[in-house]
Write an enzyme that holds these catalytic residues in place. Structure first.
Site, PDB file in Angstrom:
ATOM      1  N   LYS A 188       0.854  -1.197   0.000  1.00  0.00           N
ATOM      2  CA  LYS A 188       0.000   0.000   0.000  1.00  0.00           C
ATOM      3  C   LYS A 188       0.886   1.241   0.000  1.00  0.00           C
ATOM      4  O   LYS A 188       1.536   1.558   0.986  1.00  0.00           O
ATOM      5  CB  LYS A 188      -0.915   0.056   1.218  1.00  0.00           C
ATOM      6  CG  LYS A 188      -2.014   1.104   0.987  1.00  0.00           C
ATOM      7  CD  LYS A 188      -2.707   1.584   2.229  1.00  0.00           C
ATOM      8  CE  LYS A 188      -1.998   2.688   2.952  1.00  0.00           C
ATOM      9  NZ  LYS A 188      -1.857   3.939   2.190  1.00  0.00           N
TER      10      LYS A 188
ATOM     11  N   GLU B 283       9.678   0.786  10.830  1.00  0.00           N
ATOM     12  CA  GLU B 283      10.692   1.833  10.625  1.00  0.00           C
ATOM     13  C   GLU B 283       9.984   3.146  10.866  1.00  0.00           C
ATOM     14  O   GLU B 283       9.154   3.564  10.048  1.00  0.00           O
ATOM     15  CB  GLU B 283      11.224   1.796   9.186  1.00  0.00           C
ATOM     16  CG  GLU B 283      12.007   0.562   8.836  1.00  0.00           C
ATOM     17  CD  GLU B 283      13.331   0.481   9.558  1.00  0.00           C
ATOM     18  OE1 GLU B 283      13.820   1.517  10.045  1.00  0.00           O
ATOM     19  OE2 GLU B 283      13.865  -0.636   9.650  1.00  0.00           O
TER      20      GLU B 283
ATOM     21  N   CYS C  34      13.505  10.452   7.475  1.00  0.00           N
ATOM     22  CA  CYS C  34      13.410   9.939   8.849  1.00  0.00           C
ATOM     23  C   CYS C  34      14.722  10.133   9.598  1.00  0.00           C
ATOM     24  O   CYS C  34      14.731  10.382  10.793  1.00  0.00           O
ATOM     25  CB  CYS C  34      13.010   8.485   8.830  1.00  0.00           C
ATOM     26  SG  CYS C  34      14.066   7.500   7.768  1.00  0.00           S
TER      27      CYS C  34
ATOM     28  N   GLU D  47       9.468  15.191  16.181  1.00  0.00           N
ATOM     29  CA  GLU D  47       9.897  15.109  14.783  1.00  0.00           C
ATOM     30  C   GLU D  47       9.076  16.098  13.953  1.00  0.00           C
ATOM     31  O   GLU D  47       7.848  16.065  13.966  1.00  0.00           O
ATOM     32  CB  GLU D  47       9.677  13.689  14.259  1.00  0.00           C
ATOM     33  CG  GLU D  47      10.179  13.528  12.846  1.00  0.00           C
ATOM     34  CD  GLU D  47       9.888  12.154  12.264  1.00  0.00           C
ATOM     35  OE1 GLU D  47       8.744  11.690  12.384  1.00  0.00           O
ATOM     36  OE2 GLU D  47      10.807  11.566  11.681  1.00  0.00           O
TER      37      GLU D  47
END
Ligand code: NAD
Length: 494
Positions: A189, A264, A298, A395
């Site tokens: 997906k 992750e 990331c 983040e």
């Protein structure tokens, strides 16, 4: 390829469909969603929104292809051959894939061509080799009598691969290729914001003659198609890359059949520049590390720790680089930094910059959204940030660097400051002192550490996070073994 030489990709000439069991299909509900070009906010094409029904069809197809189809039983060298052919096909169609990636993400076209497509092809080549090298081993057991005892590595089965929007093609390929090398079948997906290159990849896979059902691609929303994949009892493993919040929420959904789960997730990675560092190289790398891909990485080095004796020079050097970067649409030959992915993401990033200001940070470069069409944010450097500020703790996933100084802190104190985060994905250390470098490497609670280097992504090197940056590792032997089960076999020879 220049903008003038580009042909409009055929993929965008009609509404997008999903790849299920070797067929291109629309969703049963006929639900659609626009795919937007973040460089100008315009609609590129409509995509089909799959849901539980399409996921179920895709999982059934993947199950058939796994249980009774040829894939898991195919000679490993055949799987290698197909994966290598797919790598060649990516390169052969590299201009078109790069154009699709740039239209959909806004990243500079030359980066999409060299990095995104190049990395995807490299990843396939690396993992293709593993198909013939996944082995069990014999074991010396101490049971009474004579035994032949050994282990077998077997594919885990049907895997659900859920990926984010920041590097869509490379991310899809980096999950798919070890899974396929191991003999698994997949339901992928893509992120709802960036389905284009995954679907073009699906066309290439089909054209190369991968058996139907081996790769299925369901487009759709996270809480619909994504959730349906995670909850489906016919899926043996989920490999997810995305935010920590969603990663955590998947765990309860995946518990139904105790799926294997690899995660992750996010990061808030520290960069340490010591007084003895090669300061010019460190500044270049620090700027690239936070502004590359518009900070939507990331492993972006988003927290800079710099020794007070070089701090003025380093922070001003990075700020100058930030001011000089050309912010432009990805297709513009001038583009060094594209937009962020969406209007919502721009709002989010601006919210963080505003909160930094409100908590006392000083903006020394950027700090504003760029007016006009598209979702642009200036590369931003914040001075006087503290460990308790929101901009330092959370983040941002945008081009925003927070900076903090250190004096002659002990390495233990400094590492503790670097480790003062929920995340543990990546870290960089800039020093010429080997003793300092090695001690810092050992003290940092982080899955990836670089010394005197900017990015060092190589598919031979395991990649993943400590703490809330995830579970498990991608790449390397560990990355492909993550798509296997280990079977112990003991044969009594008496
Ligand atoms: P996100 O978590 O919102 O979405 C990621 C994917 O998960 C998308 O495909 C989305 O549709 C799907 N999803 C969302 N909700 C879901 C649900 N309830 N069930 C199943 N699937 C669901 O993340 P994003 O905003 O697309 O991506 C940015 C995040 O990804 C950042 O936090 C970034 O750090 C992380 N990221 C991590 C890595 C890594 O390797 N560690 C790499 C790139 C991005």
């Amino acid at each position: 390829m220049t903008a003038a030489e580009m042909t409009w990709p055929d993929l965008l000439n009609r509404p997008l469909k999903m790849l299920i069991d070797g067929q291109w299909v629309s969703s049963q509900s006929d639900a659609h969603m626009e795919v937007i070009n973040p460089s100008n906010g315009q609609v590129l094409v409509q995509q089909s929104l799959g849901g539980a029904h399409e996921v179920d069809l895709a999982v059934q197809a993947a199950r058939r292809a796994f249980e009774t189809g040829p894939w898991s039983r195919m000679r490993p060298s055949e799987r290698t051959r197909l994966l290598l052919q797919l790598a060649d096909a990516l390169e052969h169609n590299g201009d078109e894939l790069a154009l699709l990636e740039t239209l959909n993400t806004g990243k500079p076209l030359k980066i999409a061509r060299a990095f995104d497509v190049g990395m995807a092809a490299e990843c396939l080549r690396y993992n293709a080799g593993w198909a013939t090298k996944l082995n069990g081993e014999t074991r010396n057991v101490s049971l009474p009598g004579d035994w032949h005892a050994y282990t077998l590595r077997e594919p885990v089965g049907v895997v659900g691969l859920i990926v984010p929007w920041n590097v869509p093609l490379a991310m899809a390929v980096s999950k798919m290729s070890p899974a396929l090398a191991a003999g698994c079948t997949v339901v992928l997906k893509p992120a709802e914001l960036t389905p284009l290159t995954a679907l073009r990849l699906g066309e290439l896979i089909q054209a190369l003659g991968f058996p139907p059902g081996v790769v299925n691609i369901v487009t759709g929303l996270g809480h619909e198609a994504g959730q349906a994949i995670v909850a489906h009892p016919g899926v043996d493993k989920i490999s997810f890359t995305g935010s920590t919040a969603v990663g955590k929420s998947l765990l309860t959904q995946a518990a139904g059949n105790l799926k294997r789960v690899s995660l992750e997730l996010g990061g808030k990675s520290p960069v340490f520049i010591f007084a003895d560092a090669d300061v010019e190289r460190a500044m270049d790398a620090a700027a690239r590390g936070i502004f590359g891909n518009t900070g939507q990485v990331c492993a972006a080095g988003s927290r800079l720790f710099v020794h007070r004796s070089v701090a003025d020079r380093v922070i001003e050097g990075i700020a100058q680089r930030a001011r000089a970067l050309r912010v432009a649409p990805g297709l513009s030959p001038d583009c060094e930094i594209g937009p962020v992915i969406s209007a919502r993401q721009r709002e989010r990033v601006m919210g963080y910059i505003d909160s930094g200001r409100a908590e006392g940070a000083e903006v020394v470069a950027g700090g504003e959204a760029v007016q006009g069409e598209g979702f642009f944010v200036q590369p931003t450097v914040l001075l006087n940030t503290r460990a308790d500020m929101k901009v330092v703790r959370e983040e941002i996933f945008g081009p925003v660097l927070s900076t903090q100084l250190f004096d002659d802190d002990s390495l233990a104190q400094l590492a503790a400051r670097g480790n003062d985060t929920d995340y543990g994905l990546s870290a960089s250390i800039w020093t010429r002192d080997l003793r300092v470098a090695h001690q810092m490497v050992r003290r940092l609670r982080s899955g990836n550490v670089r010394v005197n280097a900017a990015a060092a992504l190589d598919f031979a090197m395991p990649f993943g996070g400590y703490k809330q940056s995830g579970w498990g590792r991608e790449n390397g032997r560990e990355g492909v073994e993550a798509y296997t089960e280990l079977k112990s076999v003991a044969i009594d020879l008496n």
